[in-house]
Design a protein around this motif. Structure first.
Motif, short mmCIF file in Angstrom:
data_model
loop_
_atom_site.label_atom_id
_atom_site.label_comp_id
_atom_site.label_asym_id
_atom_site.label_seq_id
_atom_site.Cartn_x
_atom_site.Cartn_y
_atom_site.Cartn_z
N GLN A 12 0.84 -1.20 0.00
CA GLN A 12 0.00 0.00 0.00
C GLN A 12 0.88 1.25 0.00
N LYS A 13 0.29 2.36 -0.47
CA LYS A 13 1.00 3.64 -0.42
C LYS A 13 1.26 3.97 1.05
N LEU A 14 2.50 4.28 1.37
CA LEU A 14 2.89 4.55 2.75
C LEU A 14 2.27 5.85 3.21
N GLY A 15 1.47 5.76 4.26
CA GLY A 15 0.81 6.93 4.82
C GLY A 15 0.05 6.54 6.07
N ALA A 16 -0.52 7.53 6.73
CA ALA A 16 -1.23 7.30 7.99
C ALA A 16 -2.39 6.33 7.82
N GLU A 17 -3.15 6.48 6.71
CA GLU A 17 -4.28 5.58 6.49
C GLU A 17 -3.83 4.14 6.32
N ALA A 18 -2.74 3.93 5.60
CA ALA A 18 -2.24 2.57 5.39
C ALA A 18 -1.76 1.96 6.71
N VAL A 19 -1.09 2.76 7.53
CA VAL A 19 -0.64 2.25 8.83
C VAL A 19 -1.84 1.93 9.70
N ALA A 20 -2.86 2.83 9.71
CA ALA A 20 -4.06 2.58 10.51
C ALA A 20 -4.77 1.31 10.05
N ALA A 21 -4.88 1.13 8.74
CA ALA A 21 -5.53 -0.08 8.22
C ALA A 21 -4.74 -1.32 8.61
N ALA A 22 -3.42 -1.24 8.55
CA ALA A 22 -2.59 -2.38 8.93
C ALA A 22 -2.76 -2.70 10.41
N LEU A 23 -2.93 -1.67 11.22
CA LEU A 23 -3.13 -1.89 12.65
C LEU A 23 -4.46 -2.58 12.93
N ILE A 24 -5.48 -2.20 12.19
CA ILE A 24 -6.80 -2.78 12.42
C ILE A 24 -6.82 -4.24 11.99
N THR A 25 -6.24 -4.52 10.86
CA THR A 25 -6.31 -5.88 10.32
C THR A 25 -5.06 -6.69 10.63
N GLY A 26 -4.07 -6.06 11.21
CA GLY A 26 -2.79 -6.71 11.41
C GLY A 26 -2.73 -7.64 12.60
N ALA A 27 -1.66 -8.37 12.60
CA ALA A 27 -1.40 -9.31 13.69
C ALA A 27 -0.81 -8.55 14.88
N ALA A 114 -16.35 -0.66 5.08
CA ALA A 114 -16.01 -2.07 5.28
C ALA A 114 -14.72 -2.19 6.06
N VAL A 115 -14.61 -3.28 6.80
CA VAL A 115 -13.40 -3.61 7.54
C VAL A 115 -12.90 -4.94 7.00
N ARG A 116 -11.63 -5.00 6.67
CA ARG A 116 -11.05 -6.27 6.25
C ARG A 116 -10.65 -7.04 7.51
N TYR A 117 -11.15 -8.27 7.61
CA TYR A 117 -10.83 -9.10 8.76
C TYR A 117 -10.81 -10.55 8.31
N ALA A 118 -9.74 -11.22 8.64
CA ALA A 118 -9.57 -12.63 8.29
C ALA A 118 -9.78 -12.87 6.79
N GLY A 119 -9.29 -11.94 5.99
CA GLY A 119 -9.33 -12.12 4.54
C GLY A 119 -10.65 -11.80 3.88
N ARG A 120 -11.59 -11.23 4.59
CA ARG A 120 -12.87 -10.88 3.96
C ARG A 120 -13.32 -9.50 4.43
N ARG A 141 -16.36 9.14 6.11
CA ARG A 141 -15.17 8.28 5.92
C ARG A 141 -13.90 9.12 5.78
N GLN A 142 -14.03 10.28 5.17
CA GLN A 142 -12.87 11.16 4.98
C GLN A 142 -12.37 11.74 6.29
N ARG A 143 -13.20 11.80 7.30
CA ARG A 143 -12.86 12.43 8.57
C ARG A 143 -12.22 11.48 9.58
N PHE A 144 -12.26 10.18 9.32
CA PHE A 144 -11.77 9.21 10.29
C PHE A 144 -10.65 8.36 9.70
N PRO A 145 -9.66 8.01 10.53
CA PRO A 145 -8.50 7.28 10.01
C PRO A 145 -8.79 5.82 9.67
N SER A 146 -9.89 5.28 10.17
CA SER A 146 -10.19 3.88 9.90
C SER A 146 -11.68 3.63 10.01
N ALA A 147 -12.11 2.52 9.42
CA ALA A 147 -13.51 2.12 9.53
C ALA A 147 -13.86 1.78 10.98
#
Length: 191
Positions: A12-27, A114-120, A141-147
């Motif tokens: 993903q493009k490196l940025g705050a949104e990508a890091v936030a998404a990785a945190l939500i769906t990450g291990a 949508a939230v990506r979780y366990a591949g879906r 959606r534009q105002r918040f860093p993650s779903a």
């Protein structure tokens, strides 16, 4: 540091949104890597010289660890609540009377959350009304860093909305403006 962040977000493009998404769906390892990065940056910065008379004493390492554990527990609880009450892509399509592909297209256009979780993809139930998807989702959606952060905010009663949740107020014609104003006032940009 950039290399470590790149490991977290992948392609993903490196940025705050990508890091936030990785945190939500990450291990859990993703969280640990990010904590280590933040600790490294903070350790390399000189003391900020805050006035202890005004701000109080600096937190101890134990205080910080407890606060981090509380934040992690709150995030995990919010994610569990979201997952327990979410719709699959197929269920969202059936509810909206459209195809699963149309649901994906609306998601990529920020018309559905949508939230990506366990591949879906999972679709938080709060965003659906009897008439379809709630209005103004793309603006919110534009105002918040993650779903997840948007879902937590949208499903929490607010004194500014007379004790109603933002999701409830979006379903009212007279509530849309108030919800958007509240989102503006509470978003990071307002601070």
């Amino acid at each position: 540091m950039t290399r470590a962040l790149r490991d977290i977000v992948g392609t993903q493009k490196l940025g705050a949104e990508a890091v936030a998404a990785a945190l939500i769906t990450g291990a859990p390892r993703t969280l640990q890597v990010l904590r280590e990065l933040i600790d490294r940056v903070l350790a390399s910065q000189p003391a900020d010289g805050l006035d202890e008379g005004l701000w109080g004493t600096a937190p101890t390492d134990a205080d910080l660890a407890n606060a981090q554990a509380d934040a992690d527990a709150a995030r995990d609880a919010a994610l569990k609540r979201l997952i327990a009450d979410a719709l699959t892509r197929e269920q969202a399509a059936k509810r909206l009377g459209i195809s699963a592909q149309a649901v994906s297209k609306r998601t990529s256009g920020d018309q559905l959350i949508a939230v990506r979780y366990a591949g879906r993809s999972l679709y938080p139930r709060w965003q659906f009304s009897e008439d379809g998807a709630l209005p103004e989702l793309s603006k919110l959606r534009q105002r918040f860093p993650s779903a997840l952060s948007l879902t937590t905010w949208a499903t929490t009663p607010s004194a500014d909305l007379d004790g109603h949740t933002p999701a409830e107020m979006l379903g009212r014609r007279d509530g849309r403006r108030r919800v958007l104003e509240l989102a503006q006032a509470t978003s990071a940009e307002a601070w």
